[in-house]
Every structure is written in C-alpha cells, then in structure tokens.
Write an enzyme that holds these catalytic residues in place. Structure first.
Site, mmCIF file in Angstrom:
data_model
loop_
_atom_site.group_PDB
_atom_site.id
_atom_site.type_symbol
_atom_site.label_atom_id
_atom_site.label_comp_id
_atom_site.label_asym_id
_atom_site.label_seq_id
_atom_site.Cartn_x
_atom_site.Cartn_y
_atom_site.Cartn_z
ATOM 1 N N GLN A 10 -7.366 -0.797 -5.431
ATOM 2 C CA GLN A 10 -6.822 -2.001 -6.064
ATOM 3 C C GLN A 10 -7.839 -3.122 -6.080
ATOM 4 O O GLN A 10 -8.624 -3.295 -5.145
ATOM 5 C CB GLN A 10 -5.559 -2.449 -5.325
ATOM 6 C CG GLN A 10 -4.350 -1.601 -5.664
ATOM 7 C CD GLN A 10 -3.066 -2.127 -5.060
ATOM 8 O OE1 GLN A 10 -2.492 -1.522 -4.174
ATOM 9 N NE2 GLN A 10 -2.618 -3.258 -5.554
ATOM 10 N N SER A 89 -9.324 3.201 -0.207
ATOM 11 C CA SER A 89 -7.886 2.971 -0.111
ATOM 12 C C SER A 89 -7.140 3.863 -1.100
ATOM 13 O O SER A 89 -7.164 5.088 -0.995
ATOM 14 C CB SER A 89 -7.585 1.484 -0.316
ATOM 15 O OG SER A 89 -6.219 1.198 -0.128
ATOM 16 N N LEU A 90 -6.485 3.280 -2.103
ATOM 17 C CA LEU A 90 -5.802 4.055 -3.129
ATOM 18 C C LEU A 90 -6.705 5.131 -3.716
ATOM 19 O O LEU A 90 -6.259 6.240 -4.029
ATOM 20 C CB LEU A 90 -5.328 3.122 -4.241
ATOM 21 C CG LEU A 90 -4.956 3.781 -5.568
ATOM 22 C CD1 LEU A 90 -3.624 4.498 -5.430
ATOM 23 C CD2 LEU A 90 -4.944 2.772 -6.688
ATOM 24 N N ARG A 114 4.204 4.583 -2.865
ATOM 25 C CA ARG A 114 3.367 3.851 -1.903
ATOM 26 C C ARG A 114 3.361 2.362 -2.232
ATOM 27 O O ARG A 114 3.524 1.505 -1.352
ATOM 28 C CB ARG A 114 1.953 4.425 -1.942
ATOM 29 C CG ARG A 114 0.943 3.829 -0.957
ATOM 30 C CD ARG A 114 -0.378 4.582 -1.130
ATOM 31 N NE ARG A 114 -1.420 4.175 -0.203
ATOM 32 C CZ ARG A 114 -2.377 3.298 -0.472
ATOM 33 N NH1 ARG A 114 -2.402 2.694 -1.673
ATOM 34 N NH2 ARG A 114 -3.306 3.001 0.422
ATOM 35 N N HIS A 198 -3.165 -2.135 4.967
ATOM 36 C CA HIS A 198 -3.975 -1.506 6.010
ATOM 37 C C HIS A 198 -3.879 -2.194 7.368
ATOM 38 O O HIS A 198 -4.771 -2.041 8.197
ATOM 39 C CB HIS A 198 -5.438 -1.396 5.571
ATOM 40 C CG HIS A 198 -5.609 -0.620 4.302
ATOM 41 N ND1 HIS A 198 -5.336 0.723 4.207
ATOM 42 C CD2 HIS A 198 -5.978 -1.012 3.049
ATOM 43 C CE1 HIS A 198 -5.542 1.132 2.973
ATOM 44 N NE2 HIS A 198 -5.923 0.095 2.249
ATOM 45 N N GLN A 247 -3.706 5.932 6.925
ATOM 46 C CA GLN A 247 -4.518 5.067 6.073
ATOM 47 C C GLN A 247 -3.770 3.808 5.669
ATOM 48 O O GLN A 247 -4.368 2.762 5.438
ATOM 49 C CB GLN A 247 -4.933 5.860 4.825
ATOM 50 C CG GLN A 247 -5.880 5.138 3.898
ATOM 51 C CD GLN A 247 -5.489 5.300 2.447
ATOM 52 O OE1 GLN A 247 -4.367 5.022 2.051
ATOM 53 N NE2 GLN A 247 -6.431 5.743 1.642
#
Length: 309
Positions: A10, A89-90, A114, A198, A247
């Site tokens: 993102q 991340s994503l 998510r 996170h 994560q």
C-alpha cells in the site's frame, strides 16, 4: 545474472496505475479480478475516484491485481526465472501468487478480507502511522520505548537505514511528533492512513484472518519467497500461513530482506508493480544495488536485457 522480483504494498496505488503498458496486456487480469470480487477493478483503477481506490479493502486487491498483471506481462517475455521473490507487506501475497503458492482468486479474497479486518480493528481516527527520518533502528526502538503513555507506539516498517515507519494510537503518535526532533529525528511525518498496520493493535485482525488462511489452499512455492518477518523463505504451507498471520501485527523487515537477498547472490532487483517506491528504498539500503521498476514499458525491456545478461 541472479535477480529477484519485488512486489510493492500500500502506498504505491494511484488512479491510472500501469497506464504506461498496453491496455490489452493489463486489462485481462483486472477483468479476472473483477469476476472474483464482484466489483469493477479495471474501472476503479482506471477512473477512480482516488478516495475509493484508497480504501484499504479496495486498495489491497487492486494492488495485488496490478502486480500479477505486470508479472504476467514479464513472464510472456520468457525471461530467465528469478532467483527469489519478495513483497513489502501486502506485496508478499502477490509474491506468493507469482510463486504458485496461492491461487490468484484465493489471494484476492484474502487481501480484501485482510483490508476489511484491518479497518475494523481500530476505530477510524484513533490510530495511525508516521515516518521517522534520521534515526537508526535502535534509536527508533529506544524512542518508542520512552513513550510515557499507556498506548501503543511501535516501529513497524524498517524500510531503509534512517527511514522507519512507526504505528500506534493517535495520542502516542502526537507525542512522537512533538518529541521526535528533540531526540535526534530529522523529520517525523504523519502518514495519510487510518490503519496502524503491523503493530500489536492488529492482533485480533490477525486471528480472524488466520481462520480464513486455514481454509485456503497453500502450496510450496515454486520460487523462493523471502518473508517480511525474518527475511527467510518458507516451504511448508502451515509455516507460510503462520507467517502471513504474524505479518499483520509484526514489523516489515524490508532492509533485512534486501540484504539477505543480496547476500544470497542476487545482483539485480526488479520492482513488479505500480510505481518505484521499493526501487527508491534499495538505493538507500546498499550502494551499488541494481534496481529497476517495471511499470514503464521501456524499463521492462531494459530489465529483460539485465536478466538475460
């Protein structure tokens, strides 16, 4: 040359993303994503509005679709196979799809959920994130530990030396902004996000996501995927599921990941997604790293030459 493909997370989204590639190359993947999700991904990506694209539950599947669209364009050129994959991340989900560990349709549904779970975990306006520049990792950790309040304040994205993102409660971030420069930071900049990704505030969301992960088919990756948690690749499906759960509430160790790939002999890094955020970070992580973003058709041809060298 050994090379790795990197998939962004993102922050890389924009209306019109991947617009420098032919529509005929990109749109089939967006149509496939639309059929899975029940809303028009291609229209949102191409026309916006930006406010809708920036909604977490929309952003995540749209970025995953963009990354896979570009991955498919890349594979059509018949390059040598990458040594490894990684995603910020994503982007880790996109990497797992590219590696054959997750089915595209399953991953789209997972990241949509998510995003929904992340947004629901913390009431809007009560949490957030801030980028801190000019302090090393240990200094950031010590500064967060000095927060005198009861709320959460945690380093969550170790993006590059001297650039760490912190997440937590809004009041804690206010304190960080007020006290960062006095403690050596060059800049503390609040990020335009409402979700404190996170950090420990995401534990409940992670537990809920784990239930869906347990119901999702996961295969051993055909290409090693280095995970955000510890910059290590995993093969066992249950270990991959656990890594994706953790994560959500543990830091993204991006600097460590790039250095681990480089130590493994990777000489070039190709960013497979919209924008060039990860390419920019690589320049700060180590001198001499060859990095190139593929969201430009001309860059893609240059990357092919690099991969075949």
């Amino acid at each position: 040359m050994k090379y790795a493909l990197l998939f962004p997370g993102q922050g890389s989204q924009a209306v019109g993303m991947l617009g420098k590639h032919a529509v005929t190359e990109i749109e089939p993947t967006f149509r496939e994503a639309s059929d899975v999700l029940g809303w028009d991904v291609a229209k949102l990506v191409g026309e916006g509005p930006a406010e809708e694209l920036n909604r977490t539950e929309r952003t995540q599947p749209a970025l995953l679709a963009a990354g896979i669209a570009l991955w498919r364009v890349w594979r059509k050129q018949e390059p040598p196979s990458p040594t490894a994959l990684a995603g910020h991340s994503l982007g880790e989900y996109t990497a797992l799809v590219a590696a054959g560990s997750l089915r595209f349709a399953d991953a789209l549904k997972l990241v949509e959920l998510r995003g929904q779970l992340m947004q629901a975990a913390v009431p809007e306006g009560t949490g957030g994130m801030a980028a801190v520049l000019g302090l090393d990792d240990e200094q950031i950790e010590a500064l967060c530990a000095r927060y005198p309040g009861d709320g959460v304040l945690e380093p969550v994205n170790y993006n590059s030396p001297g650039q760490v993102v912190v997440a937590g409660d809004a009041a804690a971030l206010d304190w960080l902004q007020a006290n960062g420069k006095a403690n050596g930071a060059k800049l503390v900049k609040r990020l335009p996000v409402s979700v404190p990704s996170h950090c420990s505030l995401m534990r409940n969301a992670a537990d809920a996501l784990a239930e869906r992960l347990d119901q999702t088919s996961v295969q051993p990756p055909a290409i090693p995927v280095f995970h955000n948690l510890d910059a290590k690749a995993r093969v066992a499906p249950d270990e991959i599921r656990q890594a994706l759960k953790e994560q959500l509430y543990r830091p993204v160790r991006w600097t460590q990941t790039i250095r681990a790939l480089h130590a493994d002999g990777v000489g070039a890094f190709l960013e497979c997604g919209p924008g060039s955020v990860l390419t920019g970070l690589n320049k700060r992580i180590a001198d001499g790293l060859q990095s190139l973003a593929l969201d430009d058709a001309a860059n893609l041809q240059q990357a092919l030459t690099l991969a075949r060298s």
